[in-house]
Design an enzyme around this catalytic site. Structure first.
Site, mmCIF file in Angstrom:
data_model
loop_
_atom_site.group_PDB
_atom_site.id
_atom_site.type_symbol
_atom_site.label_atom_id
_atom_site.label_comp_id
_atom_site.label_asym_id
_atom_site.label_seq_id
_atom_site.Cartn_x
_atom_site.Cartn_y
_atom_site.Cartn_z
ATOM 1 N N GLY A 79 0.837 -1.200 0.000
ATOM 2 C CA GLY A 79 0.000 0.000 0.000
ATOM 3 C C GLY A 79 0.864 1.238 0.000
ATOM 4 O O GLY A 79 2.085 1.147 -0.161
ATOM 5 N N CYS A 121 11.962 1.689 -2.945
ATOM 6 C CA CYS A 121 12.011 1.808 -1.481
ATOM 7 C C CYS A 121 13.232 1.089 -0.910
ATOM 8 O O CYS A 121 13.489 1.183 0.283
ATOM 9 C CB CYS A 121 10.744 1.238 -0.847
ATOM 10 S SG CYS A 121 9.374 2.393 -0.924
ATOM 11 N N TYR A 147 9.199 -2.431 4.282
ATOM 12 C CA TYR A 147 8.826 -2.810 2.909
ATOM 13 C C TYR A 147 10.081 -2.891 2.022
ATOM 14 O O TYR A 147 10.263 -3.836 1.257
ATOM 15 C CB TYR A 147 7.834 -1.757 2.402
ATOM 16 C CG TYR A 147 7.434 -1.845 0.948
ATOM 17 C CD1 TYR A 147 6.580 -2.841 0.496
ATOM 18 C CD2 TYR A 147 7.889 -0.898 0.033
ATOM 19 C CE1 TYR A 147 6.198 -2.887 -0.834
ATOM 20 C CE2 TYR A 147 7.514 -0.937 -1.290
ATOM 21 C CZ TYR A 147 6.672 -1.943 -1.722
ATOM 22 O OH TYR A 147 6.295 -1.988 -3.043
ATOM 23 N N LYS A 151 11.857 -6.248 0.250
ATOM 24 C CA LYS A 151 12.144 -6.296 -1.195
ATOM 25 C C LYS A 151 13.613 -6.665 -1.435
ATOM 26 O O LYS A 151 13.927 -7.446 -2.323
ATOM 27 C CB LYS A 151 11.839 -4.946 -1.850
ATOM 28 C CG LYS A 151 10.349 -4.593 -1.945
ATOM 29 C CD LYS A 151 9.616 -5.464 -2.933
ATOM 30 C CE LYS A 151 8.189 -5.001 -3.190
ATOM 31 N NZ LYS A 151 7.368 -6.005 -3.883
ATOM 32 N N LYS A 190 -1.944 5.106 -2.997
ATOM 33 C CA LYS A 190 -0.691 5.862 -3.047
ATOM 34 C C LYS A 190 -1.007 7.325 -3.360
ATOM 35 O O LYS A 190 -2.131 7.669 -3.719
ATOM 36 C CB LYS A 190 0.227 5.248 -4.086
ATOM 37 C CG LYS A 190 0.434 3.773 -3.801
ATOM 38 C CD LYS A 190 1.589 3.227 -4.535
ATOM 39 C CE LYS A 190 2.606 2.731 -3.535
ATOM 40 N NZ LYS A 190 3.936 2.649 -4.080
ATOM 41 N N LYS A 198 -8.955 13.324 -3.245
ATOM 42 C CA LYS A 198 -9.226 14.475 -2.376
ATOM 43 C C LYS A 198 -9.705 15.669 -3.188
ATOM 44 O O LYS A 198 -10.626 16.376 -2.795
ATOM 45 C CB LYS A 198 -7.960 14.844 -1.590
ATOM 46 C CG LYS A 198 -7.641 13.814 -0.514
ATOM 47 C CD LYS A 198 -6.360 14.137 0.223
ATOM 48 C CE LYS A 198 -6.039 13.046 1.234
ATOM 49 N NZ LYS A 198 -4.943 13.390 2.128
ATOM 50 N N ARG A 218 9.280 13.418 -5.269
ATOM 51 C CA ARG A 218 9.032 12.070 -5.796
ATOM 52 C C ARG A 218 9.042 12.129 -7.315
ATOM 53 O O ARG A 218 8.951 13.202 -7.911
ATOM 54 C CB ARG A 218 7.638 11.560 -5.382
ATOM 55 C CG ARG A 218 7.436 11.370 -3.912
ATOM 56 C CD ARG A 218 8.186 10.136 -3.409
ATOM 57 N NE ARG A 218 7.937 9.946 -1.990
ATOM 58 C CZ ARG A 218 8.598 10.563 -1.009
ATOM 59 N NH1 ARG A 218 9.561 11.409 -1.307
ATOM 60 N NH2 ARG A 218 8.305 10.332 0.251
ATOM 61 N N ARG A 281 14.266 10.616 -3.390
ATOM 62 C CA ARG A 281 15.032 9.455 -3.866
ATOM 63 C C ARG A 281 15.403 9.754 -5.298
ATOM 64 O O ARG A 281 14.534 9.970 -6.141
ATOM 65 C CB ARG A 281 14.176 8.191 -3.852
ATOM 66 C CG ARG A 281 14.356 7.396 -2.628
ATOM 67 C CD ARG A 281 13.807 6.005 -2.809
ATOM 68 N NE ARG A 281 13.374 5.537 -1.508
ATOM 69 C CZ ARG A 281 12.120 5.486 -1.125
ATOM 70 N NH1 ARG A 281 11.165 5.830 -1.922
ATOM 71 N NH2 ARG A 281 11.827 5.052 0.075
HETATM 72 P P1 NAD Z 1 -1.532 -4.020 -5.567
HETATM 73 O O1 NAD Z 1 -1.705 -4.046 -4.101
HETATM 74 O O2 NAD Z 1 -2.585 -3.385 -6.396
HETATM 75 O O3 NAD Z 1 -1.239 -5.487 -6.124
HETATM 76 C C1 NAD Z 1 -0.671 -6.509 -5.340
HETATM 77 C C2 NAD Z 1 -1.626 -7.674 -5.388
HETATM 78 O O4 NAD Z 1 -1.072 -8.755 -4.593
HETATM 79 C C3 NAD Z 1 -3.002 -7.352 -4.785
HETATM 80 O O5 NAD Z 1 -4.026 -7.540 -5.743
HETATM 81 C C4 NAD Z 1 -3.129 -8.317 -3.633
HETATM 82 O O6 NAD Z 1 -4.450 -8.808 -3.438
HETATM 83 C C5 NAD Z 1 -2.172 -9.415 -4.053
HETATM 84 N N1 NAD Z 1 -1.819 -10.234 -2.886
HETATM 85 C C6 NAD Z 1 -1.522 -9.797 -1.638
HETATM 86 N N2 NAD Z 1 -1.350 -10.844 -0.824
HETATM 87 C C7 NAD Z 1 -1.537 -11.967 -1.573
HETATM 88 C C8 NAD Z 1 -1.495 -13.342 -1.280
HETATM 89 N N3 NAD Z 1 -1.234 -13.799 -0.053
HETATM 90 N N4 NAD Z 1 -1.741 -14.221 -2.283
HETATM 91 C C9 NAD Z 1 -2.030 -13.789 -3.537
HETATM 92 N N5 NAD Z 1 -2.084 -12.482 -3.868
HETATM 93 C C10 NAD Z 1 -1.837 -11.577 -2.888
HETATM 94 O O7 NAD Z 1 -0.114 -3.303 -5.811
HETATM 95 P P2 NAD Z 1 0.561 -2.829 -7.168
HETATM 96 O O8 NAD Z 1 0.701 -1.366 -7.079
HETATM 97 O O9 NAD Z 1 -0.107 -3.442 -8.344
HETATM 98 O O10 NAD Z 1 2.009 -3.471 -6.975
HETATM 99 C C11 NAD Z 1 2.415 -4.667 -7.641
HETATM 100 C C12 NAD Z 1 3.842 -4.986 -7.231
HETATM 101 O O11 NAD Z 1 4.688 -3.882 -7.552
HETATM 102 C C13 NAD Z 1 4.006 -5.226 -5.725
HETATM 103 O O12 NAD Z 1 4.950 -6.251 -5.528
HETATM 104 C C14 NAD Z 1 4.547 -3.919 -5.229
HETATM 105 O O13 NAD Z 1 5.301 -4.077 -4.043
HETATM 106 C C15 NAD Z 1 5.399 -3.468 -6.403
HETATM 107 N N6 NAD Z 1 5.590 -2.005 -6.446
HETATM 108 C C16 NAD Z 1 4.532 -1.172 -6.708
HETATM 109 C C17 NAD Z 1 4.739 0.197 -6.744
HETATM 110 C C18 NAD Z 1 3.624 1.159 -7.028
HETATM 111 O O14 NAD Z 1 3.871 2.378 -7.046
HETATM 112 N N7 NAD Z 1 2.408 0.726 -7.275
HETATM 113 C C19 NAD Z 1 6.019 0.728 -6.511
HETATM 114 C C20 NAD Z 1 7.056 -0.138 -6.235
HETATM 115 C C21 NAD Z 1 6.843 -1.516 -6.222
#
Ligand code: NAD
Length: 321
Positions: A79, A121, A147, A151, A190, A198, A218, A281
């Site tokens: 999140g 991050c 987090y 990673k 985010k 908002k 950012r 960053r």
């Molecule tokens: P998101 O939360 O929309 O997607 C992640 C998905 O993982 C969710 O749908 C969630 O239900 C699923 N999930 C969580 N626990 C689970 C479990 N136990 N089993 C199966 N599925 C599970 O996030 P996102 O923004 O789409 O991010 C996708 C990836 O990219 C993540 O690994 C995140 O850490 C990485 N990331 C995202 C951002 C960003 O800005 N959105 C930035 C850096 C890294």
């Protein structure tokens, strides 16, 4: 036809990645602990599975005529800053379990190519204007939150499987990603989606609350650019972690101003205490540029594509539908 597995397909980037893979002619299985909230999945098959359980990882990876040609691991308990700073145990426990079981079983089941979604991050807090860090400079490590530590651990684990078990591994460190069909409310959203919400909810001339003092810097990557980068990286020879980000640095204040301008609204900003994260960053995108990727969507354009979608969700919620 190539077969791809997308873990986290019910989420924001995973949902868009499934669409990209379908456009590229793949047969796709999507897996997530929940269905996609905002759009029906474009995957050929979608399974609701909790990937913290090893047996479910094996189930996800089992396919007729297998193994999968490509596995994209995007599932994470994840999140925005509010969530990251309050759910440290959930992140360290849940995301680590998913990554431990997925990479181990993908390798055991002879998957040739595995993608892992890491994050910027992993880098330490920086001051605006400090020289950009390369991927290697994440070590010695000092991420600002758990987090980032999770990673880093998952990156190193995936690289160990590449070195010792022969599976090709590609790792992207995503910058903040935004666009339609992402979480926009509920505590996991985010900053770009939160600002759009908002501003959409505020009346003309109203006040929006923003965490911090508006000076944190950012950069934001539009989701279509992100999934193009993931696809190009997966099919490249780039080993090790690779940053994917748009080189447009903006302050939180500039983000709010951009959203208000796109919305055509005048809003007052009230800065309040809240989890802001790092001041800045600054990281290099040279590695991803070296394979021909460049962002095509800059902030104003990306917000113009995102705001109407968030505003529609806000309107629907207000109307109670
Ligand atoms: P998101 O939360 O929309 O997607 C992640 C998905 O993982 C969710 O749908 C969630 O239900 C699923 N999930 C969580 N626990 C689970 C479990 N136990 N089993 C199966 N599925 C599970 O996030 P996102 O923004 O789409 O991010 C996708 C990836 O990219 C993540 O690994 C995140 O850490 C990485 N990331 C995202 C951002 C960003 O800005 N959105 C930035 C850096 C890294």
């Amino acid at each position: 036809m190539k077969k791809a597995l997308v873990c986290g397909a019910g989420g924001f980037i995973g949902g868009h990645l499934v669409k990209k893979l379908k456009r590229e002619g793949y047969w796709v299985r999507g897996v997530d602990i929940k269905e996609h909230e905002f759009a029906p999945s474009a995957a050929d098959t979608f399974e609701v599975l909790d990937l913290r359980e090893e047996e479910n990882c094996r189930r996800a990876l089992t396919v007729d005529g297998g193994p999968f040609d490509e596995v994209y691991q995007l599932a994470a308990d994840m999140g925005g800053m509010g969530f990251i700073h309050s759910a440290e145990c959930e992140i360290m426990h849940n995301s680590a379990l998913i990554n431990i079981h997925m990479v181990h079983n993908a390798s055991a089941m002879q998957v040739p190519r595995y993608f892992f979604s890491s994050s910027v991050c992993v880098y330490r807090d920086m001051q605006p204007g400090e020289p950009e860090m390369t991927e290697a400079e994440a070590i010695p490590a000092h991420p600002d939150n758990e987090y980032g530590w999770e990673k880093l651990y998952a990156e190193r684990m995936a690289l160990a499987y590449e070195r010792n078990r022969g599976m090709q591994v590609r790792i992207a460190r995503f910058q903040n990603c935004y666009g339609p069909e992402g979480t926009w409310t509920g505590g996991r959203e985010k900053a770009p989606a939160a600002m759009c919400r908002k501003v959409a909810a505020a009346p003309e001339g109203g006040t929006v609350e923003v965490w911090g003092d508006g000076t944190a810097i950012r950069s934001y990557t539009y989701v279509d650019d992100m999934v193009d980068g993931i696809f190009m990286l997966m099919h490249s020879d780039l080993h090790g972690a690779v940053n994917i980000g748009c080189p447009q640095y903006v302050s939180v204040k500039e983000l709010v101003d951009t959203v208000a301008e796109v919305a055509g609204k005048t809003v007052k900003v009230k800065y309040v205490e809240g989890p802001v994260g790092v001041q800045s960053r600054n990281f290099s995108n040279e590695r991803i540029y070296s394979i021909g990727w460049k962002p095509r969507v800059y902030l104003e354009d990306g917000i113009a594509r995102t705001y109407p979608w968030v505003a529609e969700q806000v309107q629907r919620a207000q109307a109670g539908s």
